[in-house]
Write an enzyme that holds these catalytic residues in place. Structure first.
Site, PDB file in Angstrom:
ATOM      1  N   TYR A 104      57.094  36.150  53.796  1.00 20.95           N
ATOM      2  CA  TYR A 104      56.508  35.053  53.033  1.00 20.95           C
ATOM      3  C   TYR A 104      56.331  33.829  53.940  1.00 20.95           C
ATOM      4  O   TYR A 104      55.321  33.131  53.852  1.00 20.95           O
ATOM      5  CB  TYR A 104      57.410  34.690  51.844  1.00 20.95           C
ATOM      6  CG  TYR A 104      57.539  35.808  50.841  1.00 20.95           C
ATOM      7  CD1 TYR A 104      56.540  36.037  49.904  1.00 20.95           C
ATOM      8  CD2 TYR A 104      58.654  36.632  50.834  1.00 20.95           C
ATOM      9  CE1 TYR A 104      56.645  37.076  48.982  1.00 20.95           C
ATOM     10  CE2 TYR A 104      58.772  37.670  49.912  1.00 20.95           C
ATOM     11  CZ  TYR A 104      57.764  37.891  48.995  1.00 20.95           C
ATOM     12  OH  TYR A 104      57.872  38.912  48.097  1.00 20.95           O
ATOM     13  N   CYS A 135      50.021  43.282  48.558  1.00 20.34           N
ATOM     14  CA  CYS A 135      51.206  42.447  48.373  1.00 20.34           C
ATOM     15  C   CYS A 135      52.489  43.234  48.646  1.00 20.34           C
ATOM     16  O   CYS A 135      53.531  42.646  48.933  1.00 20.34           O
ATOM     17  CB  CYS A 135      51.229  41.837  46.982  1.00 20.34           C
ATOM     18  SG  CYS A 135      51.079  43.005  45.630  1.00 20.34           S
TER      19      CYS A 135
END
Length: 170
Positions: A104, A135
């Site tokens: 992230y 993702c």
């Protein structure tokens, strides 16, 4: 001038990771939803799933090729609906190569917002087209698997498939 509603069509397709609901408009694929998806995660309501649609056909075929190990990417047009920040994060996710992962923090840096890793995580969690916009390739800073709408076991299976260390049927 009044906004014209875009009709959405859907189809449920079988896959090695469960039944996936594909939702599309004439502009592109708008969602890939999981069997137990939280309806608040992606808020799209599709019309009848009995209407044939070429984008649903294309998305289904590309997903079949991906699951079979014959494809490493997707080129089906997308109709991504989200905030400007979410769309920026989702565009960054599409740059993660097949078989690789990013944190992230790395995604936050990539989009020029190095302090926004939590916001990146939230946008990642709202990705309406799981697998297509990968993702599942986003992990914690230390490489740990973190949340995924399809479930952690599915995330691990997808990463294992992409790494060449197994397939979805292991």
């Amino acid at each position: 001038m009044a906004e014209v509603a875009v009709e959405l069509v859907s189809r449920v397709v079988r896959s090695p990771v469960g039944a996936l609901t594909l939702i599309a408009s004439d502009a592109g694929l708008a969602a890939v939803l999981w069997p137990d998806d939280d309806p608040r995660r992606v808020r799209l309501v599709a019309a009848s799933e009995t209407v044939p649609h070429p984008l649903l056909d294309r998305a289904e075929a590309q997903l079949e090729d991906y699951f079979a190990g014959r494809a490493t990417g997707f080129d089906v047009p997308l109709d991504l609906r989200g905030t400007a920040f979410q769309r920026e994060v989702w565009a960054a996710l599409r740059t993660i190569p097949y078989g690789k992962t990013r944190s992230y923090v790395a995604i936050a840096r990539q989009i020029g917002r190095p302090d926004a890793s939590r916001a990146v995580g939230a946008a990642n969690g709202r990705n309406p087209v799981s697998i297509i916009v990968p993702c599942h390739r986003v992990v914690g800073s230390a490489g740990a698997l973190t949340g995924f709408a399809g479930g952690m076991a599915v995330k691990a299976r997808l990463l294992r498939l992409e790494s060449g260390r197994g397939d979805l049927f292991d």
